[in-house]
Design a protein around this motif. Structure first.
Motif, PDB file in Angstrom:
ATOM      1  N   VAL A   1       0.474   5.327   0.234  1.00  0.00           N
ATOM      2  CA  VAL A   1      -0.513   6.353   0.581  1.00  0.00           C
ATOM      3  C   VAL A   1      -0.154   7.657  -0.126  1.00  0.00           C
ATOM      4  O   VAL A   1       0.996   8.107  -0.076  1.00  0.00           O
ATOM      5  CB  VAL A   1      -0.555   6.587   2.112  1.00  0.00           C
ATOM      6  CG1 VAL A   1      -1.636   7.607   2.465  1.00  0.00           C
ATOM      7  CG2 VAL A   1      -0.793   5.271   2.852  1.00  0.00           C
TER       8      VAL A   1
ATOM      9  N   LYS B   1      -5.323   3.530  11.892  1.00  0.00           N
ATOM     10  CA  LYS B   1      -4.521   2.812  12.885  1.00  0.00           C
ATOM     11  C   LYS B   1      -5.399   1.855  13.704  1.00  0.00           C
ATOM     12  O   LYS B   1      -5.046   0.691  13.921  1.00  0.00           O
ATOM     13  CB  LYS B   1      -3.828   3.821  13.811  1.00  0.00           C
ATOM     14  CG  LYS B   1      -2.922   3.181  14.835  1.00  0.00           C
ATOM     15  CD  LYS B   1      -2.140   4.229  15.599  1.00  0.00           C
ATOM     16  CE  LYS B   1      -1.149   3.586  16.559  1.00  0.00           C
ATOM     17  NZ  LYS B   1      -0.298   4.581  17.227  1.00  0.00           N
TER      18      LYS B   1
ATOM     19  N   ASN C   1       3.638   0.657   2.864  1.00  0.00           N
ATOM     20  CA  ASN C   1       3.892  -0.523   3.684  1.00  0.00           C
ATOM     21  C   ASN C   1       3.830  -1.783   2.844  1.00  0.00           C
ATOM     22  O   ASN C   1       3.234  -1.800   1.759  1.00  0.00           O
ATOM     23  CB  ASN C   1       2.901  -0.604   4.864  1.00  0.00           C
ATOM     24  CG  ASN C   1       1.491  -0.946   4.438  1.00  0.00           C
ATOM     25  OD1 ASN C   1       1.220  -2.083   4.060  1.00  0.00           O
ATOM     26  ND2 ASN C   1       0.587   0.049   4.466  1.00  0.00           N
TER      27      ASN C   1
ATOM     28  N   MET D   1       0.856  -1.196   0.000  1.00  0.00           N
ATOM     29  CA  MET D   1       0.000   0.000   0.000  1.00  0.00           C
ATOM     30  C   MET D   1       0.890   1.243   0.000  1.00  0.00           C
ATOM     31  O   MET D   1       1.781   1.355   0.842  1.00  0.00           O
ATOM     32  CB  MET D   1      -0.853   0.048   1.279  1.00  0.00           C
ATOM     33  CG  MET D   1      -1.627  -1.210   1.550  1.00  0.00           C
ATOM     34  SD  MET D   1      -2.469  -1.078   3.156  1.00  0.00           S
ATOM     35  CE  MET D   1      -2.781  -2.814   3.488  1.00  0.00           C
TER      36      MET D   1
HETATM   37  O1  LIG Z   1       0.848   3.916   7.323  1.00  0.00           O
HETATM   38  C1  LIG Z   1       0.530   3.166   6.374  1.00  0.00           C
HETATM   39  O2  LIG Z   1       1.332   2.431   5.807  1.00  0.00           O
HETATM   40  C2  LIG Z   1      -0.900   3.127   5.888  1.00  0.00           C
HETATM   41  C3  LIG Z   1      -1.801   2.372   6.764  1.00  0.00           C
HETATM   42  C4  LIG Z   1      -1.535   0.967   7.028  1.00  0.00           C
HETATM   43  C5  LIG Z   1      -1.686   0.726   8.329  1.00  0.00           C
HETATM   44  C6  LIG Z   1      -1.884   1.945   8.978  1.00  0.00           C
HETATM   45  O3  LIG Z   1      -2.056   2.144  10.194  1.00  0.00           O
HETATM   46  O4  LIG Z   1      -1.857   2.944   8.076  1.00  0.00           O
END
Ligand SMILES: O=C(O)C[C@H]1C=CC(=O)O1
Length: 96
Positions: free
Chosen positions: A9, A28, A52, A7
């Motif tokens: 963002v 979260k 991530n 992923m």
């Molecule tokens: O921060 C990120 O990678 C995006 C997303 C995945 C888990 C989370 O808490 O946020």
């Protein structure tokens, strides 16, 4: 079934900071609940980026779709999915 999910963002720079913070807080909570349930098995930050690499352990493709589409940050993510299966040389008992 195990899936590697990546992923990335991409929040718009114009999004107000308090709105972004609220979405991240919900994200979260959602991510930690799925980890407690054992469905989100690993969650790793890709160093140097807002991305991530995760391992999901779900019933089928449809459950993965449901969980990923439920991410509060989903509208602002680029997501790629790879199906995984046990490697014949793995010594880990929980790899399948
Ligand atoms: O921060 C990120 O990678 C995006 C997303 C995945 C888990 C989370 O808490 O946020």
């Amino acid at each position: 079934m195990l899936f590697q999910v990546e992923m990335t963002v991409k929040l718009p720079p114009t999004m107000p900071a308090d709105e972004a913070a609220a979405i991240k807080a919900r994200e979260k909570e959602y991510a930690q609940e799925l980890q407690r349930q054992g469905k989100w098995r690993h969650l790793w930050r890709v160093a140097g980026s807002y991305a991530n690499v995760s391992i999901f352990d779900v019933r089928d493709n449809a459950e993965l779709q449901e969980l990923v589409a439920g991410l509060p940050l989903f509208p602002w993510m680029e997501i790629s999915v790879k199906p995984l299966c046990r490697h014949p040389s793995s010594i880990r008992d929980d790899d399948s």
